[in-house]
Design a protein around this motif. Structure first.
Motif, PDB file in Angstrom:
ATOM      1  N   ASN A 190       0.821  -1.220   0.000  1.00 47.50           N
ATOM      2  CA  ASN A 190       0.000   0.000   0.000  1.00 47.50           C
ATOM      3  C   ASN A 190       0.850   1.261   0.000  1.00 47.50           C
ATOM      4  O   ASN A 190       0.404   2.318  -0.450  1.00 47.50           O
ATOM      5  CB  ASN A 190      -0.902   0.039   1.243  1.00 47.50           C
ATOM      6  N   CYS A 211      -2.400  -5.435  -9.694  1.00 43.63           N
ATOM      7  CA  CYS A 211      -3.739  -4.949  -9.325  1.00 43.63           C
ATOM      8  C   CYS A 211      -4.362  -5.815  -8.234  1.00 43.63           C
ATOM      9  O   CYS A 211      -4.985  -5.309  -7.298  1.00 43.63           O
ATOM     10  CB  CYS A 211      -4.644  -4.917 -10.557  1.00 43.63           C
ATOM     11  N   ARG A 212      -4.198  -7.126  -8.355  1.00 39.57           N
ATOM     12  CA  ARG A 212      -4.794  -8.019  -7.362  1.00 39.57           C
ATOM     13  C   ARG A 212      -4.170  -7.830  -5.987  1.00 39.57           C
ATOM     14  O   ARG A 212      -4.870  -7.764  -4.970  1.00 39.57           O
ATOM     15  CB  ARG A 212      -4.646  -9.479  -7.810  1.00 39.57           C
ATOM     16  N   ALA A 261      -5.376  -3.158   0.130  1.00 42.28           N
ATOM     17  CA  ALA A 261      -6.235  -2.006   0.382  1.00 42.28           C
ATOM     18  C   ALA A 261      -7.441  -2.393   1.231  1.00 42.28           C
ATOM     19  O   ALA A 261      -7.846  -1.654   2.135  1.00 42.28           O
ATOM     20  CB  ALA A 261      -6.696  -1.393  -0.934  1.00 42.28           C
ATOM     21  N   THR A 262      -8.006  -3.567   0.972  1.00 42.32           N
ATOM     22  CA  THR A 262      -9.176  -3.997   1.737  1.00 42.32           C
ATOM     23  C   THR A 262      -8.825  -4.355   3.172  1.00 42.32           C
ATOM     24  O   THR A 262      -9.697  -4.394   4.037  1.00 42.32           O
ATOM     25  CB  THR A 262      -9.847  -5.210   1.057  1.00 42.32           C
ATOM     26  N   SER A 301     -10.222   5.677   0.521  1.00 39.88           N
ATOM     27  CA  SER A 301      -9.501   4.580  -0.108  1.00 39.88           C
ATOM     28  C   SER A 301      -8.002   4.862  -0.142  1.00 39.88           C
ATOM     29  O   SER A 301      -7.547   5.995  -0.020  1.00 39.88           O
ATOM     30  CB  SER A 301     -10.015   4.361  -1.540  1.00 39.88           C
ATOM     31  N   LYS A 319      -5.263  -4.579  -4.411  1.00 43.60           N
ATOM     32  CA  LYS A 319      -6.652  -4.681  -3.955  1.00 43.60           C
ATOM     33  C   LYS A 319      -6.732  -5.442  -2.637  1.00 43.60           C
ATOM     34  O   LYS A 319      -7.457  -5.057  -1.716  1.00 43.60           O
ATOM     35  CB  LYS A 319      -7.502  -5.372  -5.023  1.00 43.60           C
ATOM     36  N   GLU A 320      -5.962  -6.526  -2.530  1.00 40.54           N
ATOM     37  CA  GLU A 320      -5.951  -7.315  -1.293  1.00 40.54           C
ATOM     38  C   GLU A 320      -5.491  -6.469  -0.113  1.00 40.54           C
ATOM     39  O   GLU A 320      -6.100  -6.483   0.957  1.00 40.54           O
ATOM     40  CB  GLU A 320      -5.024  -8.525  -1.449  1.00 40.54           C
TER      41      GLU A 320
END
Length: 697
Positions: A494, A517-518, A524-525, A534, A521-522
């Motif tokens: 991040n 990207c994956r 960030a969540t 965000s 995303k992992e």
């Protein structure tokens, strides 16, 4: 390799020996440092000495020669870097291992360190001086996983010292790891106690393990209260009488490595990320602006940018020319290039030790060994981070290099401002690849972490992982994440401000883009809820080059910021000219002390026949600087570096260099950045040029 094991009698040094044997090494001797005869325990930063009375019988249990030395030095050199000091206790380790090497011809040292950089740095210092390879397979492993593994591997150890809230000498001394595991996990969850005792919460003594020929039995022991603190009493066992017993069963089965090496745990099957089958390769675009090369390679004198208010400068244009094949001539050319770099450093009152990051582009990866042999003579302790790739440089250019430099500032009270923090792990482990050469995994200045390039070496073997691009992309990016977290706790993907990914085949670009990207995303969540802002990530630049070190397929290079990624500023812009488009995005750190900017130029179609180069470069420069101004109004924010990746077969490097320099000087004057041209074989989609910029206060 023939290995001497540093032992304290505890579980960690014992389990690391088990890991060494499982990796195919041979333990041929044991080594231990003990306190003087008048002391049960020494107040040492380096060594566990409680239980030292039982070390002789420990060696008997393993049927191995034991080398011991009484600690004569003290903890004097206690900084983050160890400098040789004859009166320091580290020198006792040096003399002990020197003796073992002479007697047993060992090649490596087993070290049970898990988390202590203090211990690791000093052991690695000694090993480097003796040309021994440190083996630290427990380094930065999950402590909960390690404790469970130790128990499963039949490491039978008991608690012989306690020194933490929740641990009581009367209750917990003499208890085994198996008995203590549930309670240690409870203390960790409630109070943050290190499950493996890395914070000094407890010490252990091993009674049996798969390597023991006989097991140790404690006949008599005495509890000694060192401190009767009401909340965290400190007490230890004095092991006064012990004996050996024959073992009923053979524990050799416990030495079989687990089916999944800890190094490869990140490579689990993921149905959402299989090999890319939908790639439709684009033919490298051909445009009529290409200028015929005049046969002369591009050379420029070294360029030092204007120093920022925080003491940064970028030096570029360091090249080695070579038209001869004789080794001695090539070496002289390489030395000449580093002499030019040294002159550039001295002209701005810098030294080689002030270099933070080096980007090294070589014409042929086969020449790297020769280049590196000269390179390493300029760096000693805590070398800079480094990125090395092969690039299709112009004829006659052996390599080109650029570097970021930074000088520590001294405050009036003699405290260091903007101190440099270096991660240079040389031990073989399950953590991330060891950097045995003259470069560090990462260097941190202020809140910025500059990482070395990472390829997919399996840390415990230092060999390239099998499995193709997917396995390489996942493992190498996992290395990046581990290095970031080791440099600064809770730092993850991040926090990346700028990422550059080098691949050797254009068809692999979608694979690394999808993984990127994956993974973002992992992460960030994990840190944001639905109502929270965000995470803002930095841009990704992907470039195709002919070769990478060790014939890897992918290499990641990142710069990260230890800031709040939900508070970053972001801006995107676009521009159009006839036949091409410009896409620009910029990310500013939450403090706006650093900005990463990415601007790419793409053709709108493969059928584009011609584009006005001057117009295109002028528009590209304007868009780039407009984005910076809209993101920040701080005039002190300096554009340090413009790393320009361009398809060599599409654009003339000479025309590109001349045009960009002209427009940047026109727009920025004396604050022009280091303009670094990197020819590549290809870029994503219809991109023909991609500029990655770094700005700093």
């Amino acid at each position: 390799m023939k290995v001497v094991a540093l032992i304290s009698g505890g579980k960690d040094s014992c389990y690391n020996m088990v890991q060494c044997v499982a990796a195919g090494h041979q333990i041929v001797a044991l080594a231990n440092l003990r306190p003087s005869a008048q002391k049960d325990e020494l107040d040492s930063y380096m060594y566990q000495t409680v239980g030292h009375q039982a070390i002789d019988i420990y060696a008997e249990a393993m049927s191995l020669p034991l080398y011991r030395r009484t600690i004569q030095g003290a903890s004097l050199e206690t900084g983050s870097v160890y400098n040789r000091c004859d009166e320091d206790e580290v020198e006792d380790l040096y003399h002990l291992l020197k003796l073992v090497k002479e007697k047993e011809e060992v090649e490596a040292v087993s070290v049970g360190a898990i988390l202590s950089d203090y211990q690791r740095v000093r052991v690695e210092n000694v090993c480097k001086r003796l040309n021994l390879q440190p083996l630290a397979y427990l380094w930065r492993r999950s402590q909960e996983d390690l404790l469970t593994e130790m128990i499963s591997a039949n490491i039978q150890a008991m608690i012989i010292k306690v020194a933490a809230f929740g641990l009581d000498p009367d209750k917990h001394l003499r208890k085994t790891l198996l008995e203590m595991e549930p309670y240690l996990k409870e203390l960790s969850e409630k109070y943050g106690v290190h499950i493996c005792g890395e914070g000094g919460e407890y010490e252990t003594f091993t009674l049996d393990c798969p390597l023991f020929k006989k097991r140790i039995v404690v006949d008599e022991s005495e509890v000694v209260i060192h401190s009767a603190d009401a909340f965290a009493p400190v007490g230890y066992l004095n092991l006064s009488r012990l004996h050996l017993e024959d073992k009923v069963t053979d524990n050799i089965s416990f030495l079989v490595p687990s089916s999944i090496c800890p190094c490869l745990s990140s490579l689990g099957t993921n149905p959402d990320f299989e090999e890319m089958e939908d790639f439709c390769g684009c033919i490298s675009p051909k445009v009529d602006w290409r200028v015929k090369d005049d046969g002369h390679h591009i050379t420029r004198p070294s360029l030092c940018t204007k120093k920022t208010i925080h003491g940064y400068q970028w030096i570029s244009g360091v090249t080695a020319s070579c038209t001869h094949m004789e080794k001695e001539v090539i070496i002289q050319e390489i030395k000449q290039a580093f002499s030019i770099l040294q002159e550039a450093l001295e002209s701005t009152e810098f030294e080689f030790k002030d270099i933070v990051l080096v980007n090294l582009y070589v014409r042929r990866m086969n020449d790297f060994e020769l280049i590196n042999s000269v390179y390493q003579t300029y760096f000693d302790v805590n070398p800079p981070a480094r990125v090395c790739v092969e690039a299709p440089l112009f004829d006659g250019i052996l390599f080109q290099a650029d570097c970021l430099v930074h000088k520590h500032e001294m405050m009036n009270n003699d405290n260091v401002r903007h101190e440099k923090q270096v991660m240079h792990v040389q031990s073989i482990s399950h953590w991330a690849p060891a950097n045995i050469g003259p470069y560090s995994q990462a260097v941190k200045v202020e809140d910025v972490i500059y990482c070395a390039g990472q390829i997919a070496l399996v840390p415990c073997t230092m060999k390239l992982v099998a499995g193709g691009i997917r396995a390489e992309a996942v493992l190498s990016l996992n290395h990046v994440e581990k290095v970031l977290n080791a440099m600064s706790e809770h730092t993850s993907l991040n926090h990346i401000m700028l990422a550059i990914c080098y691949v050797t085949n254009k068809k692999d670009i979608p694979t690394v883009q999808k993984l990127w990207c994956r993974k973002l995303k992992e992460h960030a969540t994990q840190v944001t809820e639905y109502d929270e802002p965000s995470v803002t990530h930095g841009p990704l630049v992907v470039a195709v080059v002919p070769h990478l070190p060790r014939d890897a397929s992918v290499e990641w290079h990142v710069v990260a910021m230890n800031d709040d990624p939900t508070q970053r500023k972001f801006i995107s812009m676009a521009g159009k000219l006839q036949g091409c488009k410009i896409d620009c995005e910029a990310v500013g750190s939450s403090s706006m002390s650093s900005v990463a900017l990415s601007v790419s130029l793409s053709l709108t179609s493969q059928l584009v026949a011609s584009v006005a180069l001057d117009s295109m470069l002028h528009e590209l420069s304007s868009v780039m600087l407009t984005a910076v101004k809209e993101l920040s109004q701080d005039d002190n924010l300096t554009l340090l570096c413009c790393r320009t990746f361009y398809i060599k077969d599409c654009i003339s490097g000479h025309s590109l260099l001349t045009g960009l320099e002209e427009f940047l000087k026109e727009l920025l004057g004396p604050k022009s950045p280091a303009l670094i041209l990197v020819p590549v074989t290809d870029l994503p989609d219809l991109q023909i040029l991609h500029v990655a910029c770094w700005l700093s206060l």
